[in-house]
Design a protein around this motif. Structure first.
Motif, PDB file in Angstrom:
ATOM      1  N   MET A  30       5.992 -36.321 -29.874  1.00  0.00           N
ATOM      2  CA  MET A  30       6.922 -35.890 -30.623  1.00  0.00           C
ATOM      3  C   MET A  30       6.661 -34.829 -31.732  1.00  0.00           C
ATOM      4  O   MET A  30       5.506 -34.771 -32.307  1.00  0.00           O
ATOM      5  N   GLY A  53       4.598 -39.816 -38.281  1.00  0.00           N
ATOM      6  CA  GLY A  53       4.989 -38.429 -38.328  1.00  0.00           C
ATOM      7  C   GLY A  53       4.057 -37.524 -38.990  1.00  0.00           C
ATOM      8  O   GLY A  53       3.725 -37.960 -40.109  1.00  0.00           O
ATOM      9  N   THR A  72      -1.364 -46.030 -35.570  1.00  0.00           N
ATOM     10  CA  THR A  72      -1.624 -45.767 -37.026  1.00  0.00           C
ATOM     11  C   THR A  72      -3.056 -46.101 -37.251  1.00  0.00           C
ATOM     12  O   THR A  72      -3.594 -46.978 -36.503  1.00  0.00           O
ATOM     13  N   HIS A  73      -3.384 -45.689 -38.511  1.00  0.00           N
ATOM     14  CA  HIS A  73      -4.843 -45.927 -39.027  1.00  0.00           C
ATOM     15  C   HIS A  73      -4.625 -46.849 -40.174  1.00  0.00           C
ATOM     16  O   HIS A  73      -5.421 -46.933 -40.916  1.00  0.00           O
ATOM     17  N   GLU A  81      -3.358 -34.763 -43.502  1.00  0.00           N
ATOM     18  CA  GLU A  81      -3.337 -36.192 -43.664  1.00  0.00           C
ATOM     19  C   GLU A  81      -4.288 -36.719 -44.619  1.00  0.00           C
ATOM     20  O   GLU A  81      -4.053 -37.747 -45.261  1.00  0.00           O
TER      21      GLU A  81
HETATM   22  P1  FDA Z   1      -1.531 -42.782 -43.158  1.00  0.00           P
HETATM   23  O1  FDA Z   1      -1.309 -41.305 -43.157  1.00  0.00           O
HETATM   24  O2  FDA Z   1      -1.019 -43.632 -44.342  1.00  0.00           O
HETATM   25  O3  FDA Z   1      -3.127 -43.022 -43.310  1.00  0.00           O
HETATM   26  C1  FDA Z   1      -3.834 -44.408 -43.449  1.00  0.00           C
HETATM   27  C2  FDA Z   1      -5.138 -44.314 -43.453  1.00  0.00           C
HETATM   28  O4  FDA Z   1      -5.699 -43.729 -42.294  1.00  0.00           O
HETATM   29  C3  FDA Z   1      -5.992 -43.210 -44.530  1.00  0.00           C
HETATM   30  O5  FDA Z   1      -5.725 -43.703 -45.756  1.00  0.00           O
HETATM   31  C4  FDA Z   1      -6.883 -43.041 -43.876  1.00  0.00           C
HETATM   32  O6  FDA Z   1      -7.945 -44.053 -44.239  1.00  0.00           O
HETATM   33  C5  FDA Z   1      -7.008 -42.653 -42.384  1.00  0.00           C
HETATM   34  N1  FDA Z   1      -6.434 -41.579 -41.979  1.00  0.00           N
HETATM   35  C6  FDA Z   1      -5.360 -41.072 -41.463  1.00  0.00           C
HETATM   36  N2  FDA Z   1      -5.328 -39.955 -40.919  1.00  0.00           N
HETATM   37  C7  FDA Z   1      -6.488 -39.356 -41.156  1.00  0.00           C
HETATM   38  C8  FDA Z   1      -7.138 -38.303 -40.833  1.00  0.00           C
HETATM   39  N3  FDA Z   1      -6.603 -36.976 -40.359  1.00  0.00           N
HETATM   40  N4  FDA Z   1      -8.597 -38.287 -41.234  1.00  0.00           N
HETATM   41  C9  FDA Z   1      -8.986 -39.201 -41.482  1.00  0.00           C
HETATM   42  N5  FDA Z   1      -8.565 -40.375 -41.933  1.00  0.00           N
HETATM   43  C10 FDA Z   1      -7.288 -40.537 -41.880  1.00  0.00           C
HETATM   44  N6  FDA Z   1       2.588 -37.682 -35.114  1.00  0.00           N
HETATM   45  C11 FDA Z   1       3.643 -36.870 -34.574  1.00  0.00           C
HETATM   46  O7  FDA Z   1       4.335 -36.203 -35.360  1.00  0.00           O
HETATM   47  N7  FDA Z   1       3.912 -36.842 -33.223  1.00  0.00           N
HETATM   48  C12 FDA Z   1       3.094 -37.586 -32.333  1.00  0.00           C
HETATM   49  O8  FDA Z   1       3.398 -37.404 -31.360  1.00  0.00           O
HETATM   50  C13 FDA Z   1       1.962 -37.990 -32.890  1.00  0.00           C
HETATM   51  N8  FDA Z   1       1.142 -39.046 -32.167  1.00  0.00           N
HETATM   52  C14 FDA Z   1       0.137 -39.767 -32.569  1.00  0.00           C
HETATM   53  C15 FDA Z   1      -0.718 -40.561 -31.597  1.00  0.00           C
HETATM   54  C16 FDA Z   1      -1.836 -41.135 -32.059  1.00  0.00           C
HETATM   55  C17 FDA Z   1      -2.349 -42.194 -31.198  1.00  0.00           C
HETATM   56  C18 FDA Z   1      -1.828 -41.328 -33.537  1.00  0.00           C
HETATM   57  C19 FDA Z   1      -2.763 -42.552 -34.116  1.00  0.00           C
HETATM   58  C20 FDA Z   1      -0.975 -40.749 -34.453  1.00  0.00           C
HETATM   59  C21 FDA Z   1      -0.027 -39.698 -33.708  1.00  0.00           C
HETATM   60  N9  FDA Z   1       0.605 -38.937 -34.779  1.00  0.00           N
HETATM   61  C22 FDA Z   1       1.541 -38.125 -34.126  1.00  0.00           C
HETATM   62  C23 FDA Z   1       0.158 -38.570 -36.118  1.00  0.00           C
HETATM   63  C24 FDA Z   1       0.852 -39.699 -37.157  1.00  0.00           C
HETATM   64  O9  FDA Z   1       2.209 -39.574 -37.165  1.00  0.00           O
HETATM   65  C25 FDA Z   1       0.321 -39.846 -38.367  1.00  0.00           C
HETATM   66  O10 FDA Z   1       0.483 -38.411 -39.197  1.00  0.00           O
HETATM   67  C26 FDA Z   1      -1.263 -40.162 -38.666  1.00  0.00           C
HETATM   68  O11 FDA Z   1      -1.458 -41.111 -37.657  1.00  0.00           O
HETATM   69  C27 FDA Z   1      -1.515 -40.711 -40.037  1.00  0.00           C
HETATM   70  O12 FDA Z   1      -0.802 -41.617 -40.232  1.00  0.00           O
HETATM   71  P2  FDA Z   1      -1.275 -43.116 -40.173  1.00  0.00           P
HETATM   72  O13 FDA Z   1      -0.329 -44.053 -39.829  1.00  0.00           O
HETATM   73  O14 FDA Z   1      -2.849 -43.258 -39.893  1.00  0.00           O
HETATM   74  O15 FDA Z   1      -1.334 -43.402 -41.862  1.00  0.00           O
END
Ligand code: FDA
Length: 302
Positions: free
Chosen positions: A130, A183, A221-222, A287
């Motif tokens: 997306m 997102g 998610t991470h 991020e």
């Molecule tokens: P959050 O941003 O709260 O991060 C939680 C923790 O994760 C951080 O404190 C850090 O430790 C770690 N972390 C997160 N991002 C990091 C980074 N870049 N570098 C290092 N550490 C990091 N978005 C979208 O709009 N369209 C899509 O199709 C997709 N597809 C997608 C696929 C998959 C498999 C994943 C994992 C993510 C996506 N995303 C996405 C991205 C998603 O929307 C989001 O921006 C990132 O996953 C970061 O969000 P978290 O859920 O990790 O949480």
């Protein structure tokens, strides 16, 4: 800072400036497997050998010419064939603006259909990523349309969007498989939550809707709080670990990825590759401030 980086992700001149610095490209290789399909297959093998699955993403978005979209289709078909020949445990993620969504919706539909049809023959699965909120409706429309013919296609829902709960309800009714993420784009408050806590609360709410449904979904998610909430809900409701999978990005929290796989959860790693890595890389920088500090330190040392 996050807003600035997301803005710079769309600026060609900033891209051209930064590409002169080798460390900038080198840092990108933490999040991107390389420029070729063989680089991506190699990364998928490493992921597979640690007991995890992969999803390959040929980087590229917002193509401006039909030829470029058609070229992307050919490359994705080749990717599917190579996955089959090389026997890697791996599906494919694509973006509709790479298949010509900005040019012509019907052309984009035909491109998506061709890819999903080919994947269906090979018993593989296509996940449609997306993008920005202006693409949410057309993306879901096209995914649904193809899904009426082929089951092996799934959508992505972003928990920062106000509309997502309704979208999840509708997609579940039609039996679509969903990847839930928070997102990654810059969105106005009229369409997206501004506060992390609201996006997170919505993430948990949507995750529960997914886990309660019969389809197999991806929890992407991470965020440890989101991961724990998912595990806890699955335990409470006696939902088997095989009923869903966690998904994380290549190069992000490898410790968590491997830990979850060792605990017996299905884990899929999203592996991007290709020459057009700049916008993807900039979203990853946005991020996490620590990623940016690393870049800035190098910039002033260069
Ligand atoms: P959050 O941003 O709260 O991060 C939680 C923790 O994760 C951080 O404190 C850090 O430790 C770690 N972390 C997160 N991002 C990091 C980074 N870049 N570098 C290092 N550490 C990091 N978005 C979208 O709009 N369209 C899509 O199709 C997709 N597809 C997608 C696929 C998959 C498999 C994943 C994992 C993510 C996506 N995303 C996405 C991205 C998603 O929307 C989001 O921006 C990132 O996953 C970061 O969000 P978290 O859920 O990790 O949480």
């Amino acid at each position: 800072m996050r807003l600035l980086l997301q803005f710079l992700a769309r600026q060609e001149s900033f891209k051209n400036f930064m590409m002169r610095f080798k460390f900038f490209q080198d840092t990108a290789w933490r999040f991107v497997a390389g420029e070729t399909l063989q680089d991506a297959i190699r990364a998928a093998r490493v992921v597979n050998s640690a007991g995890m699955r992969a999803s390959l993403d040929l980087l590229g978005e917002n193509v401006l010419a039909r030829d470029d979209a058609s070229k992307a289709v050919r490359q994705v078909l080749e990717m599917l064939d190579t996955i089959q020949i090389e026997q890697v445990d791996c599906n494919v993620s694509i973006k509709l603006t790479q298949l010509g969504l900005d040019l012509d919706k019907e052309f984009c539909y035909q491109n998506l259909r061709e890819i999903v049809q080919h994947a269906s023959r090979l018993k593989n699965f296509i996940r449609v990523d997306m993008e920005q909120s202006k693409y949410t409706q057309p993306t879901l429309d096209l995914v649904r349309r193809v899904h009426r013919e082929y089951e092996n296609v799934g959508a992505v829902i972003q928990s920062y969007l106000h509309r997502s709960e309704q979208d999840v309800r509708e997609l579940l009714q039609e039996g679509l498989r969903i990847r839930l993420c928070k997102g990654a784009y810059l969105e106005p408050p009229s369409v997206a939550y501004e506060k992390k806590q609201d996006t997170d609360a919505n993430y948990v709410k949507l995750m529960k809707m997914l886990l309660d449904s019969p389809q197999y979904h991806g929890i992407a998610t991470h965020d440890i709080a989101m991961l724990e909430a998912t595990k806890e809900y699955a335990r409470e409701r006696n939902i088997a670990a095989e009923h869903f999978e966690f998904q994380m990005l290549y190069g992000v929290r490898r410790d968590l990825q491997r830990g979850l796989a060792r605990e017996g959860y299905n884990m899929r790693v999203y592996i991007p590759y290709g020459r057009q890595w700049y916008p993807y890389f900039m979203r990853r920088l946005a991020e996490r401030p620590a990623n940016l500090l690393f870049i800035l330190r190098n910039l002033f040392q260069d």
